[in-house]
Design a protein around this motif. Structure first.
Motif, PDB file in Angstrom:
ATOM      1  N   GLU A   3      -6.256 -39.040   9.601  1.00 19.65           N
ATOM      2  CA  GLU A   3      -5.923 -38.748  10.077  1.00 19.65           C
ATOM      3  C   GLU A   3      -6.570 -39.162  11.654  1.00 19.65           C
ATOM      4  O   GLU A   3      -6.504 -38.662  13.268  1.00 19.65           O
ATOM      5  CB  GLU A   3      -6.738 -37.170  10.057  1.00 19.65           C
ATOM      6  CG  GLU A   3      -6.429 -35.584  10.609  1.00 19.65           C
ATOM      7  CD  GLU A   3      -7.010 -34.609   9.741  1.00 19.65           C
ATOM      8  OE1 GLU A   3      -6.702 -33.354  10.307  1.00 19.65           O
ATOM      9  OE2 GLU A   3      -7.361 -34.566   8.976  1.00 19.65           O
ATOM     10  N   LYS A  20      -5.073 -39.120  15.473  1.00 15.21           N
ATOM     11  CA  LYS A  20      -5.701 -38.351  16.720  1.00 15.21           C
ATOM     12  C   LYS A  20      -6.268 -39.030  17.831  1.00 15.21           C
ATOM     13  O   LYS A  20      -6.575 -39.051  19.012  1.00 15.21           O
ATOM     14  CB  LYS A  20      -6.798 -37.063  15.938  1.00 15.21           C
ATOM     15  CG  LYS A  20      -5.880 -36.237  14.943  1.00 15.21           C
ATOM     16  CD  LYS A  20      -6.725 -34.645  14.997  1.00 15.21           C
ATOM     17  CE  LYS A  20      -5.772 -34.033  13.832  1.00 15.21           C
ATOM     18  NZ  LYS A  20      -4.853 -33.020  14.723  1.00 15.21           N
ATOM     19  N   GLU A  24       0.928 -31.358   1.963  1.00 16.38           N
ATOM     20  CA  GLU A  24       1.408 -31.421   2.968  1.00 16.38           C
ATOM     21  C   GLU A  24       1.672 -32.857   3.095  1.00 16.38           C
ATOM     22  O   GLU A  24       1.058 -33.125   3.284  1.00 16.38           O
ATOM     23  CB  GLU A  24       0.950 -30.797   3.934  1.00 16.38           C
ATOM     24  CG  GLU A  24       1.321 -29.516   4.121  1.00 16.38           C
ATOM     25  CD  GLU A  24       0.206 -28.222   5.295  1.00 16.38           C
ATOM     26  OE1 GLU A  24       1.084 -27.058   5.607  1.00 16.38           O
ATOM     27  OE2 GLU A  24      -0.138 -28.719   5.973  1.00 16.38           O
ATOM     28  N   HIS A  29       1.992 -35.262   6.522  1.00 16.50           N
ATOM     29  CA  HIS A  29       1.353 -35.706   7.958  1.00 16.50           C
ATOM     30  C   HIS A  29       2.188 -36.722   8.722  1.00 16.50           C
ATOM     31  O   HIS A  29       2.251 -37.860   7.533  1.00 16.50           O
ATOM     32  CB  HIS A  29       0.120 -35.424   8.488  1.00 16.50           C
ATOM     33  CG  HIS A  29      -0.183 -33.694   8.012  1.00 16.50           C
ATOM     34  ND1 HIS A  29       0.107 -32.744   9.380  1.00 16.50           N
ATOM     35  CD2 HIS A  29      -0.238 -32.956   6.951  1.00 16.50           C
ATOM     36  CE1 HIS A  29      -0.446 -31.624   8.772  1.00 16.50           C
ATOM     37  NE2 HIS A  29      -0.627 -31.798   7.489  1.00 16.50           N
ATOM     38  N   TYR A  53       1.060 -38.813   9.832  1.00 19.63           N
ATOM     39  CA  TYR A  53      -0.572 -39.561   9.614  1.00 19.63           C
ATOM     40  C   TYR A  53      -0.345 -40.303   8.256  1.00 19.63           C
ATOM     41  O   TYR A  53      -1.234 -40.992   7.763  1.00 19.63           O
ATOM     42  CB  TYR A  53      -2.050 -39.911   9.824  1.00 19.63           C
ATOM     43  CG  TYR A  53      -2.500 -38.231   9.717  1.00 19.63           C
ATOM     44  CD1 TYR A  53      -2.807 -38.128   7.772  1.00 19.63           C
ATOM     45  CD2 TYR A  53      -2.455 -36.534  10.632  1.00 19.63           C
ATOM     46  CE1 TYR A  53      -3.159 -36.624   7.662  1.00 19.63           C
ATOM     47  CE2 TYR A  53      -2.413 -36.030  10.031  1.00 19.63           C
ATOM     48  CZ  TYR A  53      -3.401 -35.672   8.908  1.00 19.63           C
ATOM     49  OH  TYR A  53      -3.031 -33.910   8.598  1.00 19.63           O
ATOM     50  N   TYR A  81       8.934 -35.263  20.841  1.00 15.70           N
ATOM     51  CA  TYR A  81       8.676 -34.317  18.968  1.00 15.70           C
ATOM     52  C   TYR A  81       9.728 -33.543  18.740  1.00 15.70           C
ATOM     53  O   TYR A  81       9.941 -33.810  17.779  1.00 15.70           O
ATOM     54  CB  TYR A  81       7.617 -32.979  20.393  1.00 15.70           C
ATOM     55  CG  TYR A  81       7.161 -32.116  18.755  1.00 15.70           C
ATOM     56  CD1 TYR A  81       6.016 -32.112  17.795  1.00 15.70           C
ATOM     57  CD2 TYR A  81       7.903 -30.863  18.640  1.00 15.70           C
ATOM     58  CE1 TYR A  81       5.567 -31.811  17.383  1.00 15.70           C
ATOM     59  CE2 TYR A  81       7.065 -30.097  17.670  1.00 15.70           C
ATOM     60  CZ  TYR A  81       6.392 -30.808  16.901  1.00 15.70           C
ATOM     61  OH  TYR A  81       5.875 -29.759  15.512  1.00 15.70           O
ATOM     62  N   VAL A  84       5.101 -32.311   8.124  1.00 19.45           N
ATOM     63  CA  VAL A  84       4.549 -31.479   9.129  1.00 19.45           C
ATOM     64  C   VAL A  84       4.140 -32.547  10.163  1.00 19.45           C
ATOM     65  O   VAL A  84       4.120 -33.293   9.638  1.00 19.45           O
ATOM     66  CB  VAL A  84       2.877 -30.756   8.679  1.00 19.45           C
ATOM     67  CG1 VAL A  84       3.105 -30.315   9.983  1.00 19.45           C
ATOM     68  CG2 VAL A  84       2.911 -30.252   7.479  1.00 19.45           C
ATOM     69  N   ASP A 143       2.902 -33.422  13.391  1.00 16.96           N
ATOM     70  CA  ASP A 143       2.032 -33.005  14.040  1.00 16.96           C
ATOM     71  C   ASP A 143       2.075 -33.405  15.545  1.00 16.96           C
ATOM     72  O   ASP A 143       3.193 -33.778  16.152  1.00 16.96           O
ATOM     73  CB  ASP A 143       0.994 -33.716  13.476  1.00 16.96           C
ATOM     74  CG  ASP A 143       0.018 -33.644  12.142  1.00 16.96           C
ATOM     75  OD1 ASP A 143      -0.498 -33.058  11.557  1.00 16.96           O
ATOM     76  OD2 ASP A 143       1.283 -34.743  11.491  1.00 16.96           O
ATOM     77  N   GLN A 144       1.295 -31.894  16.309  1.00 26.48           N
ATOM     78  CA  GLN A 144       1.315 -31.855  17.680  1.00 26.48           C
ATOM     79  C   GLN A 144       1.277 -33.348  18.084  1.00 26.48           C
ATOM     80  O   GLN A 144       1.839 -34.184  19.839  1.00 26.48           O
ATOM     81  CB  GLN A 144       1.608 -30.623  17.945  1.00 26.48           C
ATOM     82  CG  GLN A 144       1.322 -30.296  19.515  1.00 26.48           C
ATOM     83  CD  GLN A 144       2.661 -29.982  20.229  1.00 26.48           C
ATOM     84  OE1 GLN A 144       3.849 -29.084  19.059  1.00 26.48           O
ATOM     85  NE2 GLN A 144       4.643 -29.575  20.776  1.00 26.48           N
ATOM     86  N   ASP A 145       0.225 -33.883  17.468  1.00 26.98           N
ATOM     87  CA  ASP A 145      -0.062 -35.072  18.508  1.00 26.98           C
ATOM     88  C   ASP A 145       0.993 -36.112  18.399  1.00 26.98           C
ATOM     89  O   ASP A 145       0.837 -37.014  19.272  1.00 26.98           O
ATOM     90  CB  ASP A 145      -0.409 -35.121  17.780  1.00 26.98           C
ATOM     91  CG  ASP A 145      -2.162 -34.970  17.693  1.00 26.98           C
ATOM     92  OD1 ASP A 145      -2.758 -35.370  17.918  1.00 26.98           O
ATOM     93  OD2 ASP A 145      -1.932 -34.469  16.413  1.00 26.98           O
TER      94      ASP A 145
END
Length: 633
Positions: free
Chosen positions: A249, A253, A333, A335, A337, A524, A536, A538-540
């Motif tokens: 993570e 990020k 969840e 993600h 990553y 996105y 999920v 992620d917004q990144d």
């Protein structure tokens, strides 16, 4: 002018490029091995001869290169004598022969100088030689630019006479292709002007490359031991493969926060590239950039849209794999990553280079002894540059020039990834070898649309061989996961990239201005669509568009997905039918660029004008998921 591209590995993450790479030449993103400290990597002069490619087969010495360079420059003066005289068969034939001669020598000069540069990217001698060859190629392009427009300025009757002339029989397909392209060829002066703009048109890609490879600096992140460690393009995937989720993570990020700081500049660069494409499509009178990009291969837009539509229908399979990945990782969840961490714990597959060669040879036996003999020739006779040395170009590729055997650059590690890389690049190399052996110069170079078929078929046969020769459930699950990830990244991911390009170009053609925010929203939303409710998003990840060099070689990445699908179809036919399918496939390899790509594939038994090969590939992916789910009950 014919110009042979680097045939590079698409691999599992075609966007993960490192310094020294370009849009045509993705390094091997599969490799996730930690780099050896530089003080343990040999300098080029200390690499044993048996581990190097033999570029002397291309040029015996620097003096030989210099001599051919000077002769090629002199030939440019000779080509000018044909300007204004291309109206009769005899003169056109002489012009074409000289054009071929100039083009071939330019190709040889360019390939050699760049491969020498790739041996040690810091060597100023070959940096300069590479630059010299690049400038020559632009000069040659300008010098030859009058030929097509001048021939196409002839009357229809004169053109028909040239096409039917016995004297021009070797060039019949060239003339027919010119006529097909006639609506998009400009006047002699306009063509010369567009040729002169060649260097300038590369500005968006060059600027992005400098930002991405030279100016972009990532922060240090903590590894599994809590140690501050450098985060780079090359180490990013290593961090995403970490068993420690906090490490994954943190690296994820850090990468996208860094890109976000440059988002407006990179958005301007990508938008400029799209506008450049729009300029060329309008200048050459194409209905759209997509149609311009597909026209050279004579591919209908339906092939592109069929791919996207069929993959949309198959998204439940990708989402099923996401659910399985979440289960195997024991996560509440999943993600973004979590996509690269291995699903099988503590399985080390150490495979030496010699073992890799032998396993690949065994796996490709279904293609027949002739194919295997060429493979062994490549192993033994200076085709391959095997191991990493200091400042060597990263990744892997196949390249070469007509009249000399192909070459393969590797940075081999003793692991499964590197074995698949060797199989992949030798697929490219043997395709080039058989094309050159069976086709004249003009017809030998196959298109990028076909290029990934031969390389990916080798990988498919290797995977089939490995799965059939293991009874260990853990090892089998590891291999199935490896193969499933190829589908995820080479078919689904590349199709998502292709859809992003389609959307952004269409918006620009409609007069919309694309900002960083708009690029991010489009990207996105696509990730959300593709990965579904099991992920999920992620917004990144909205910033990932900013790190994809392939977007500067527009409408290119879809060929990875179509090539993978065609290869999957071929491999199924070869394993099910045996010799008849092998003969069709070898015929495909020998065809080079002697016909349009769609026709070459269709003759060999794969019709990419229909969605069937993509559906066949999806059925194989579904079967992999069945096996994985059975093993993990």
């Amino acid at each position: 002018m014919r110009f042979i591209p680097i045939l590079a590995l698409a691999g599992l993450l075609a966007s993960t490029l490192v310094p020294g790479s370009g849009a045509h030449s993705a390094p091997n993103p599969k490799s996730s091995v930690r780099r050896v400290p530089m003080n343990r990597i040999p300098v080029r002069k200390d690499v044993p001869a048996e581990h190097r490619w033999n570029l002397q087969d291309l040029f015996a010495s620097q003096e030989a290169w210099n001599k051919e360079y000077n002769e090629t420059k002199e030939s440019l003066g000779k080509i000018k004598q044909y300007a204004g005289k291309l109206s009769d068969a005899a003169t056109v034939k002489q012009c074409f022969q000289l054009e071929d001669d100039i083009s071939l020598h330019t190709e040889r000069l360019y390939v050699y100088s760049n491969m020498k540069h790739h041996e040690d990217m810091t060597d100023p001698v070959y940096q300069a030689l590479s630059d010299k060859a690049q400038k020559l190629s632009v000069e040659v392009s300008q010098a030859l630019s009058f030929i097509s427009p001048e021939i196409l300025s002839l009357s229809d009757d004169q053109l028909k006479s040239l096409v039917s002339s016995p004297e021009l029989k070797p060039y019949k397909s060239t003339l027919e292709e010119m006529i097909r392209q006639k609506p998009h060829v400009l006047s002699k002066d306009e063509e010369a002007l567009l040729a002169m703009a060649g260097n300038m048109s590369g500005a968006p890609s060059n600027i992005f490359g400098m930002i991405n490879n030279a100016d972009m600096k990532f922060p240090k992140v903590k590894n599994e031991n809590g140690e501050e460690t450098e985060l780079t393009h090359g180490s990013y995937i290593q961090f995403l493969e970490s068993r420690d989720r906090k490490v994954r993570e943190q690296a994820f990020k850090a990468v996208y926060e860094t890109y976000s700081k440059q988002k407006n500049t990179i958005a301007a660069t990508l938008s400029s590239n799209i506008n450049k494409n729009l300029f060329y499509s309008q200048a050459r009178k194409y209905p759209s950039v997509l149609e311009m990009s597909l026209f050279g291969d004579n591919i209908k837009p339906e092939v592109y849209t069929n791919l996207i539509d069929t993959i949309h229908e198959s998204l439940p399979l990708l989402q099923r794999y996401m659910k399985l990945r979440k289960k195997l990782l024991k996560l509440d969840e999943l993600h973004m990553y979590d996509l690269f961490v291995p699903l099988v714990d503590d399985l080390q597959m150490k495979i030496t280079y010699d073992e890799a060669k032998e396993t690949i040879k065994e796996s490709l036996a279904p293609l027949g002894q002739t194919y295997v003999n060429i493979l062994e020739d490549g192993y033994k006779n200076g085709w391959i540059d095997i191991y990493e040395n200091q400042n060597k170009r990263s990744g892997a590729y196949s390249w070469g020039a007509y009249g000399t055997h192909p070459y393969v650059l590797l940075n081999h590690k003793d692991n499964l990834n590197s074995m698949f890389t060797l199989a992949h690049e030798m697929g490219h190399a043997i395709h080039s070898y058989l094309s050159d052996e069976n086709q004249p110069y003009r017809d030998a170079q196959y298109t990028i649309f076909l290029a990934e078929v031969a390389s990916t078929l080798n990988e498919a046969l290797l995977m089939d061989h490995l799965l059939k020769n293991t009874d260990d459930p853990k090892k089998k699950l590891y291999l199935l996961t490896y193969y499933a990830d190829q589908f995820r990244t080479t078919v689904f991911r590349q199709t998502m990239f292709a859809e992003f390009e389609k959307i952004t170009h269409e918006k620009t053609e409609q007069g919309e201005s694309l900002t960083a925010q708009e690029f991010s929203k489009i990207y996105y939303d696509l990730n959300t669509l593709y990965h579904g409710k099991e992920m999920v998003v992620d917004q990144d990840i909205e910033m990932e568009w900013a790190r994809i060099p392939h977007f500067y070689n527009s409408f290119y990445v879809y060929k990875y997905a179509t090539g993978f699908s065609a290869a999957t179809s071929f491999s199924k036919q070869i394993l099910d039918e045996g010799q008849p399918a092998v003969e069709r496939y070898l015929g495909f390899l020998k065809s080079g660029g002697s016909d349009y790509s769609i026709n070459i594939l269709k003759k060999a038994g794969v019709d990419m004008s229909s969605p069937e090969p993509i559906k066949q590939a999806m059925s194989v992916f579904s079967s992999l998921l069945d096996q994985m789910e059975e093993l993990t009950k």
